[in-house]
Design an enzyme around this catalytic site. Structure first.
Site, PDB file in Angstrom:
ATOM      1  N   HIS A 150      10.673   1.615  -4.672  1.00  0.00           N
ATOM      2  CA  HIS A 150       9.510   1.299  -4.187  1.00  0.00           C
ATOM      3  C   HIS A 150       9.032  -0.188  -4.433  1.00  0.00           C
ATOM      4  CE1 HIS A 150       8.751   5.904  -4.969  1.00  0.00           C
ATOM      5  NE2 HIS A 150       9.152   5.810  -3.900  1.00  0.00           N
TER       6      HIS A 150
ATOM      7  N   GLU B 210       7.372  19.506  -7.488  1.00  0.00           N
ATOM      8  CA  GLU B 210       7.500  18.265  -6.430  1.00  0.00           C
ATOM      9  C   GLU B 210       7.737  18.974  -5.075  1.00  0.00           C
ATOM     10  OE1 GLU B 210       7.234  15.512  -5.656  1.00  0.00           O
ATOM     11  OE2 GLU B 210       6.681  14.281  -7.313  1.00  0.00           O
TER      12      GLU B 210
ATOM     13  N   ILE C 138       1.738   5.386  -1.625  1.00  0.00           N
ATOM     14  CA  ILE C 138       1.353   6.838  -1.932  1.00  0.00           C
ATOM     15  C   ILE C 138       2.249   7.248  -3.254  1.00  0.00           C
ATOM     16  CG2 ILE C 138       0.741   9.143  -1.359  1.00  0.00           C
ATOM     17  CD1 ILE C 138      -0.533   6.941   0.197  1.00  0.00           C
TER      18      ILE C 138
ATOM     19  N   VAL D 232       0.845  -1.205   0.012  1.00  0.00           N
ATOM     20  CA  VAL D 232       0.031   0.061  -0.033  1.00  0.00           C
ATOM     21  C   VAL D 232       1.021   1.039   0.136  1.00  0.00           C
ATOM     22  CG1 VAL D 232      -1.797   1.342   1.076  1.00  0.00           C
ATOM     23  CG2 VAL D 232      -1.867  -1.387   1.484  1.00  0.00           C
TER      24      VAL D 232
ATOM     25  N   GLU E  82       1.409  -2.668   5.582  1.00  0.00           N
ATOM     26  CA  GLU E  82       0.858  -1.397   5.785  1.00  0.00           C
ATOM     27  C   GLU E  82      -0.388  -1.491   6.454  1.00  0.00           C
ATOM     28  OE1 GLU E  82       3.793  -0.909   2.579  1.00  0.00           O
ATOM     29  OE2 GLU E  82       2.130  -2.183   2.853  1.00  0.00           O
TER      30      GLU E  82
END
Length: 471
Positions: free
Chosen positions: A182, A273, A163, A161, A224
């Site tokens: 990631h 960003e 973002i 999970v 998570e």
């Protein structure tokens, strides 16, 4: 302190004077991005913003700055809104020790009110807008994205999970930026090696604990959802997404299901960003949306980011600091605290009780090899256990009087960093540095540090007394 969904948390913010409801008609651009930037500019104690009257959209609302201040972050943890940052850090760290907490599965998610299998148009469903003026388009940047390991899809702990920034490229097509470090990047690589698309579930408008945990640099096999249960002190509630069969938050406002198309890359970006710079355009994977499930009048939660500090920094401040602290303390019990709140941990301050000369430098180098440090942690500042890493005045004092430019700088050339770092050259490669501002001890003896001024007796008791009086 568990919150069932985003409206439940917004109600809690409202009860604590930390929600500002804006009923005047606003335009998606530039009003929403400008308001989120403005509240971050004004104060570090700002409220969440809830917009209920958006020009061009008859239904739904937009929430911004939900965890965008220290009071809101404290309320996310179920603490008093005036809890100091250092106390929030240690509360967060103590709850980490309760991991894992088993999940609670439910069959009645509110996002099943409406479904769309065809004719999907995300612009009709959400009031999409650009945050900053030179963003290439609209983004979904606070969704919890769920993916599974294609080589071991039934392993609950390998379900990720996370973002990630998601560009809306068409009415039912998205772009996503999954960095190789990631977990979703590992999942995508495994799927493409099998020449298969990677299924994903994108959950929008969640309560704040899973959003916070989704941004944490956990290890690959740490769930998570089980960490969210530890942070909130009770089992986290999940439901089954109808198309992918993935476990998704029970209380989401909307669930988008689809797949990352194997081997397809398109230009994604520029996007303003967290570094305070536009990221430029890069070839990134593409998601095809196949099914949408959503509540009536869903709340579209958005995350403003740009020049720090913004909600991005409050959201990722302690959920970056605590994993670094826990991972370092496992190897070095002498680590006292870690402050990695600055620009998502590109700079981190670590306090440590020195064992021997050179020990602090070794701890700093180890921080660069943690899961988060591999892509971040370009500058590590080491301070003594008597220096509070959350008190920048003390940190600057340590750098002023204990850091010797000849002896106390360690450079690691050509190390990895996320390509979004505008100082990396080529993108993704940078020199990293440890600045040792600890007191030299044997065998590294130099300087004149034998007569440091300490605090008067009773100072700690007076800190607690004055803290209560100030509240």
């Amino acid at each position: 302190m568990a919150y069932s969904d985003l409206p439940d948390f917004l109600s809690h913010l409202d009860n604590n004077g930390q929600l500002l409801k804006i009923t005047d008609t606003v335009k998606p651009e530039p009003d929403l991005g400008a308001a989120a930037r403005a509240v971050s500019n004004l104060t570090d104690r700002g409220p969440a913003l809830l917009f209920n009257n958006i020009y061009g959209y008859e239904h739904g609302s937009v929430a911004l700055n939900v965890i965008g201040s220290w009071p809101n972050h404290a309320l996310m943890l179920g603490l008093d809104k005036d809890t100091p940052v250092k106390e929030q850090f240690f509360a967060f760290a103590r709850r980490w020790d309760d991991f894992p907490v088993a999940v609670e599965r439910r069959d009645d998610p509110p996002w099943r009110e409406h479904t769309m299998d065809g004719g999907i148009n995300l612009f009709d469903l959400f009031p999409l807008f650009r945050l900053n003026r030179y963003d290439v388009g609209c983004y979904i940047d606070k969704a919890a994205v769920v993916s599974r390991d294609p080589d071991d899809p039934d392993d609950f702990n390998k379900q990720n999970v996370g973002i990630y920034r998601i560009q809306v490229k068409d009415i039912d097509r998205l772009g996503i930026q999954p960095l190789p470090t990631h977990d979703i990047g590992l999942h995508l690589r495994a799927a493409e090696e099998r020449r298969e698309n990677l299924p994903v579930a994108i959950t929008i408008g969640n309560e704040p604990v899973i959003t916070t945990v989704g941004g944490m640099p956990l290890t690959y096999e740490q769930s998570e959802y089980e960490m969210a249960g530890a942070i909130q002190g009770s089992p986290y509630q999940i439901a089954t997404a109808p198309l992918t069969g993935f476990d998704v938050p029970w209380g989401s406002q909307a669930v988008l299901e689809g797949e990352i198309i194997a081997g397809v890359r398109e230009i994604e970006g520029p996007f303003g960003e967290f570094t305070g710079h536009y990221s430029g355009g890069r070839r990134q994977p593409v998601i095809q949306i196949r099914k949408v499930s959503y509540r009536t009048n869903p709340i579209f939660e958005h995350l403003y980011l740009g020049m720090p500090w913004t909600e991005m920094d409050y959201t990722l401040a302690l959920n970056t600091s605590v994993p670094l602290y826990q991972q370092l303390k496992r190897d070095f019990p002498d680590v006292i605290a870690v402050n990695a709140m600055y620009t998502q941990g590109l700079l981190a301050i670590i306090s440590v009780k020195q064992r021997y000369g050179g020990f602090a430098k070794a701890v700093g180098l180890r921080a660069m090899a943690t899961p988060h440090g591999l892509g971040y942690c370009t500058v590590i500042i080491m301070v003594d256990d008597t220096v509070d890493p959350f008190n920048l005045a003390q940190v600057m004092w340590a750098l002023s009087v204990k850091f010797h430019p000849h002896y106390d700088i360690v450079t690691v050339p050509n190390a990895s960093v996320l390509p979004l770092d505008p100082s990396s050259d080529p993108p993704g490669i940078i020199h990293k540095v440890v600045l040792d501002a600890t007191t030299p001890i044997a065998p590294e003896t130099r300087g004149h540090y034998s007569q440091q001024v300490d605090s008067p007796m009773g100072t700690r008791e007076w800190e607690e007394k004055l803290k209560g009086l100030l509240r």
